[in-house]
Design an enzyme around this catalytic site. Structure first.
Site, PDB file in Angstrom:
ATOM      1  N   LYS A 128      45.501  76.132  48.009  1.00 53.14           N
ATOM      2  CA  LYS A 128      45.398  75.864  49.448  1.00 53.14           C
ATOM      3  C   LYS A 128      44.594  76.988  50.072  1.00 53.14           C
ATOM      4  CE  LYS A 128      49.705  73.529  50.637  1.00 53.14           C
ATOM      5  NZ  LYS A 128      50.865  73.635  51.530  1.00 53.14           N
ATOM      6  N   GLU A 170      59.125  85.445  50.716  1.00 52.87           N
ATOM      7  CA  GLU A 170      58.595  84.306  49.948  1.00 52.87           C
ATOM      8  C   GLU A 170      59.276  84.261  48.562  1.00 52.87           C
ATOM      9  OE1 GLU A 170      56.826  81.811  50.997  1.00 52.87           O
ATOM     10  OE2 GLU A 170      55.497  82.470  52.600  1.00 52.87           O
ATOM     11  N   LYS A 205      55.738  78.409  40.959  1.00 48.52           N
ATOM     12  CA  LYS A 205      54.728  77.762  41.820  1.00 48.52           C
ATOM     13  C   LYS A 205      53.695  77.028  40.952  1.00 48.52           C
ATOM     14  CE  LYS A 205      51.856  78.163  45.877  1.00 48.52           C
ATOM     15  NZ  LYS A 205      51.387  78.939  47.007  1.00 48.52           N
ATOM     16  N   GLU A 215      50.553  68.020  47.488  1.00 55.91           N
ATOM     17  CA  GLU A 215      51.758  68.086  48.332  1.00 55.91           C
ATOM     18  C   GLU A 215      52.188  66.714  48.846  1.00 55.91           C
ATOM     19  OE1 GLU A 215      52.005  71.590  50.896  1.00 55.91           O
ATOM     20  OE2 GLU A 215      53.200  70.382  52.266  1.00 55.91           O
ATOM     21  N   ARG A 219      55.923  69.359  45.889  1.00 54.30           N
ATOM     22  CA  ARG A 219      55.365  70.605  46.449  1.00 54.30           C
ATOM     23  C   ARG A 219      55.877  70.883  47.858  1.00 54.30           C
ATOM     24  NH1 ARG A 219      49.090  72.861  46.134  1.00 54.30           N
ATOM     25  NH2 ARG A 219      49.553  74.838  47.142  1.00 54.30           N
ATOM     26  N   HIS A 242      54.029  86.410  58.864  1.00 55.95           N
ATOM     27  CA  HIS A 242      54.341  85.112  58.253  1.00 55.95           C
ATOM     28  C   HIS A 242      55.663  85.148  57.458  1.00 55.95           C
ATOM     29  CE1 HIS A 242      53.552  81.237  56.367  1.00 55.95           C
ATOM     30  NE2 HIS A 242      53.847  81.790  55.206  1.00 55.95           N
TER      31      HIS A 242
END
Ligand SMILES: NC(=O)c1ccc[n+]([C@@H]2O[C@H](COP(=O)([O-])OP(=O)(O)OC[C@H]3O[C@@H](n4cnc5c(N)ncnc54)[C@H](O)[C@@H]3O)[C@@H](O)[C@H]2O)c1
Length: 354
Positions: A128, A170, A205, A215, A219, A242
């Site tokens: 992405k 994350e 991942k 996705e 995902r 973030h």
């Protein structure tokens, strides 16, 4: 160490301590790096092509306007179709560099050399790429996977503690997607960052992205914590980083799952998360500021009501469960109201009482 990835996976993935020049492209290449990383790159004795670009990076300038001079620069070199762009930096740089590589000559190869924990564990992998618009984050982009990801943990030595903490969330997300409460707890109690955690996050991942690159199903689970997280990040005027916003979103997601009838997380775990997030309390926006942003969420869609009713908004929400993998559920934005209120209360009980 080269990580095992599914057969046919788009990217080779390396997790090493010291950077290794042998992992740079064999053919022609150029470098696009975060200016902050130039001293570390040079100190490591890594080569720099004549036309390397070292650029200042900020979330505020994660826009298409930033990318255009890079494209013009590559056209002037000129960079040919068989060349590879090596992107060195955090998630802002790798998202923008990947996008520029996707756009230039309709797509040249690129390598990601992530230098923040967040980019090593998450942003650098998965293809992405993107830039922000005034209306929201990552609203333009392309799927364009790096040929190779090289995560060198030695680069983390200069990363400010706030950004290490930012990336940690994350990792917590990955643990909660898996339902691995023991790992999530370990991530929350430790001040250090262990390479094994990055390895687990990357391996997870890679598997998910390989099975669902666009996705459309599994995902989406990786968006755990991101629905309310993105709203909080934007509503704070991006004063929340973030990962910090995702951390708040993760805690709210645990609470949302409970309101949706899932098995509750142990109180001690919820309190542990809240303690770690408490320094961010002042930046958590009120519900009235979050609701319109949830309605405009990228993952929101109009659900047809029954005859005569106006269409309602629904969002793919991810619900974590202790000891079991997270699940997806379509919910209206209003479902976040109660978890948001509890989040505020948990982060700053004094303010709520005042
Ligand atoms: N593509 C994806 O799948 C994906 C996933 C998650 C996040 N993201 C994106 O990632 C971005 C956030 O990335 P980030 O947290 O890495 O932020 P960032 O790229 O802004 O880096 C954070 C700060 O650290 C500096 N820096 C980078 N590496 C350093 C180092 N080793 N030592 C010292 N300073 C260093 C940078 O210059 C910057 O000031 C967001 O824009 C988010 O949307 C993308």
């Amino acid at each position: 160490m080269r990580l095992a990835t599914p057969p046919g996976f788009a990217s080779d993935v390396f997790l090493i301590a010291a950077p290794d020049a042998a992992l740079l492209p064999e053919g022609p290449w150029t470098l696009l790096g975060d200016l902050q990383m130039r001293p570390a790159w040079r100190a490591a004795g890594l080569p720099e092509p004549e036309h390397a670009l070292w650029v200042p990076v900020s979330e505020r300038e994660k826009t298409l306007t930033t990318v255009i001079p890079w494209l013009e620069h590559w056209a002037r070199i000129p960079l040919h179709r068989e060349a590879t762009v090596v992107a060195v930096g955090g998630g802002v740089l790798t998202d923008l560099a990947g996008l520029a590589a996707a756009l230039f000559l309709r797509g040249v190869a690129w390598q990601a050399w992530p230098t923040t924990l967040l980019a090593m564990a998450d942003a650098g992998l998965g293809g992405k790429t993107g830039a922000d618009l005034d209306a929201g984050k990552n609203l333009v982009g392309a799927f364009h996977a790096p040929r190779r990801l090289v995560a060198c943990t030695d680069f983390l030595a200069t990363l400010p503690p706030r950004h290490l903490e930012n990336g940690r969330w994350e990792l917590v997300k990955t643990a909660l997607v898996l339902g691995d409460l023991a790992w999530a707890t370990e991530l929350l109690e430790d001040g250090l960052v262990r390479p094994l955690w990055v390895e687990r996050a990357l391996a997870h991942k890679a598997g998910v992205v390989h099975r669902d690159p666009r996705e459309s199903g599994e995902r989406r689970l990786l968006n755990l914590g991101h629905t309310l997280g993105h709203a909080l990040e934007a509503a704070s005027g991006y004063r929340l980083l973030h990962g910090e916003a995702v951390g708040c979103g993760l805690l709210a997601s645990c609470l949302l799952a409970e309101t949706q009838g899932a098995k509750p997380f142990p109180r001690e775990f919820i309190e542990r998360m809240a303690r770690r997030l408490a320094p961010l309390a002042a930046e958590v926006a009120p519900w009235e500021a979050c609701l319109p942003l949830l309605h405009r969420d990228k993952k929101a869609r109009a659900a047809q009501g029954s005859a005569g009713e106006l269409p309602r908004t629904e969002i793919h929400c991810i619900l974590p469960r202790p000891g079991e993998p997270a699940i997806q559920r379509l919910l209206p934005p209003e479902a976040w109201a109660e978890p948001h209120a509890r989040l505020i209360q948990l982060l700053d009980p004094e303010a709520v009482r005042a």
